[in-house]
Design an enzyme around this catalytic site. Structure first.
Site, PDB file in Angstrom:
ATOM      1  N   ASP A 140      14.734  32.151 -14.369  1.00  0.00           N
ATOM      2  CA  ASP A 140      14.672  33.772 -14.342  1.00  0.00           C
ATOM      3  C   ASP A 140      15.300  34.144 -13.295  1.00  0.00           C
ATOM      4  O   ASP A 140      15.339  33.710 -12.087  1.00  0.00           O
ATOM      5  CB  ASP A 140      12.933  33.800 -14.407  1.00  0.00           C
ATOM      6  CG  ASP A 140      12.269  33.631 -15.545  1.00  0.00           C
ATOM      7  OD1 ASP A 140      12.751  32.902 -16.469  1.00  0.00           O
ATOM      8  OD2 ASP A 140      10.998  33.867 -15.661  1.00  0.00           O
ATOM      9  N   HIS A 217      15.501  24.700 -14.021  1.00  0.00           N
ATOM     10  CA  HIS A 217      15.305  23.883 -15.274  1.00  0.00           C
ATOM     11  C   HIS A 217      16.900  23.548 -15.460  1.00  0.00           C
ATOM     12  O   HIS A 217      17.847  24.160 -15.276  1.00  0.00           O
ATOM     13  CB  HIS A 217      14.741  24.485 -16.446  1.00  0.00           C
ATOM     14  CG  HIS A 217      13.319  25.020 -16.251  1.00  0.00           C
ATOM     15  ND1 HIS A 217      12.265  24.287 -16.834  1.00  0.00           N
ATOM     16  CD2 HIS A 217      12.585  25.805 -15.498  1.00  0.00           C
ATOM     17  CE1 HIS A 217      11.131  24.802 -16.393  1.00  0.00           C
ATOM     18  NE2 HIS A 217      11.385  25.563 -15.375  1.00  0.00           N
ATOM     19  N   SER A 328      15.506  32.620  -4.664  1.00  0.00           N
ATOM     20  CA  SER A 328      16.859  32.310  -4.206  1.00  0.00           C
ATOM     21  C   SER A 328      17.853  32.470  -5.096  1.00  0.00           C
ATOM     22  O   SER A 328      18.132  33.343  -6.001  1.00  0.00           O
ATOM     23  CB  SER A 328      16.760  30.798  -3.419  1.00  0.00           C
ATOM     24  OG  SER A 328      18.039  30.645  -2.796  1.00  0.00           O
TER      25      SER A 328
END
Length: 362
Positions: A140, A217, A328
């Site tokens: 995200d 992911h 980050s």
């Protein structure tokens, strides 16, 4: 109608205000003036004019951000009493717009610490993994930049570039790839069936804000063969900071995973930032980031999975690879046919599993 100003002025009542209040009012007016002036300055200056000089970057790198980030990490691991959790986590969720309805555990009092709250899991089905495109978002966040790579340069923000050799290291396979490419960045590479296809190196950068889901992911099906860890500084990687510090990603601590996907070379780099001293890779227990005394500029640590008991790591699309402790940046760099088409826009907010781009060559 005539107005008697003398009568009006004569009826005015003057009163005293405390000197501190007067100074505060003057100070606030001056602050607004400076803020508006700097805002106009940002709008008129070119990206190159905004970049701060190298001596100022050197000073920034001397700040004890690694030590402060370790302290912040210890604080986020402190177990909070239940009576404090609701107030603390609710305030954070409100400030950074965290959507707790999609969390696997919605009750914020069940999270023992800020660290557990940052790395919370999502409910099954909270994200739909796109299967119609070659590449999906690994996290995200916000799309900062994307496009083809030419002449050993990668875009940081619009108008500001930095060198691949400083980000990946001078002897990296990625840097060698660029050296072997043509002036327009193209390489004629063979496919698995032996046919030669005109390919190019592409990049995509995704910024995770403090309010975003903090796990990352796999953006596609690929085989991870190698890890390079740079123990660097820990400066902010916010979109604003990227406008002022050229090559900021190349200064910060980062973990580069490199391997292959169906189109050739594939690389995924997790970049640390201030208060993000911890980068974890699920299948790599030997990796430890932001350790005391581990930072020497230009030095990196390599690990070949093929030479260990782990061997190469095959990961599927959407599979959880690791996590940040606060928020980050993820940098994707990959080889793909020249007809690869990005399906995102600059500045777009994106969820993990949403399409980033695809090629007509399947």
């Amino acid at each position: 109608m005539r107005i008697s100003f003398r009568r009006y002025l004569g009826s005015m009542r003057w009163f005293h205000i405390p000197a501190a209040a007067g100074f505060a009012l003057v100070g606030y007016q001056q602050y607004r003036h400076i803020r508006d002036r700097e805002r106009r300055k940002l709008q008129t200056q070119t990206p190159e004019e905004l970049v701060i000089p190298s001596w100022q970057v050197t000073l920034l790198k001397q700040l004890p951000t690694r030590s402060l980030s370790r302290v912040a990490g210890m604080l986020t691991d402190i177990t909070l009493p239940i009576w404090l959790r609701w107030a603390a986590f609710s305030a954070y969720a409100w400030a950074f717009k965290c959507n707790m309805e999609e969390a696997e555990v919605e009750d914020i009092t069940c999270y023992e610490s800020f660290g557990k709250f940052f790395t919370r899991h999502l409910k099954d089905g909270a994200r739909v993994i796109d299967k119609d495109h070659d590449l999906v978002s690994p996290a995200d966040g916000q799309i900062l930049c994307f496009g083809a790579v030419c002449d050993d340069k990668i875009e940081q923000v619009k108008g500001i570039n930095y060198s691949l050799s400083t980000f990946f290291g001078p002897d990296s396979e990625i840097v060698k790839y660029c050296r072997n490419s043509s002036a327009n960045g193209h390489v004629n590479s063979p496919t698995k069936n032996g046919a030669c296809v005109d390919k190019c190196l592409y990049h995509c950068v995704i910024y995770l804000s403090p309010g975003d889901y903090h796990r990352f992911h796999s953006p596609t099906e690929w085989k991870i063969q190698y890890r390079r860890h740079f123990p660097g500084t820990l400066m902010s990687v916010s979109p604003l900071a990227l406008k002022f510090v050229r090559g900021l990603f190349a200064y910060n601590e980062r973990v580069n995973l490199r391997g292959e996907w169906k189109h050739g070379l594939f690389s995924m780099t997790a970049v640390g930032a201030y208060n993000v001293g911890s980068i974890k890779i699920n299948f790599d227990s030997d990796l430890a980031t932001n350790l005391p005394g581990s930072f020497t500029e230009g030095v990196f640590k390599d690990f070949h999975y093929a030479k260990s008991s782990v061997s190469s790591v095959g990961v599927g699309r959407g599979e959880n690879i690791g996590e940040f402790n606060f928020g980050s940046t993820i940098v994707l760099l990959f080889e793909a046919p020249t007809d690869f088409n990005f399906t995102v826009d600059l500045g777009q907010k994106i969820k993990y599993g949403q399409a980033i781009g695809t090629s007509g060559l399947q």
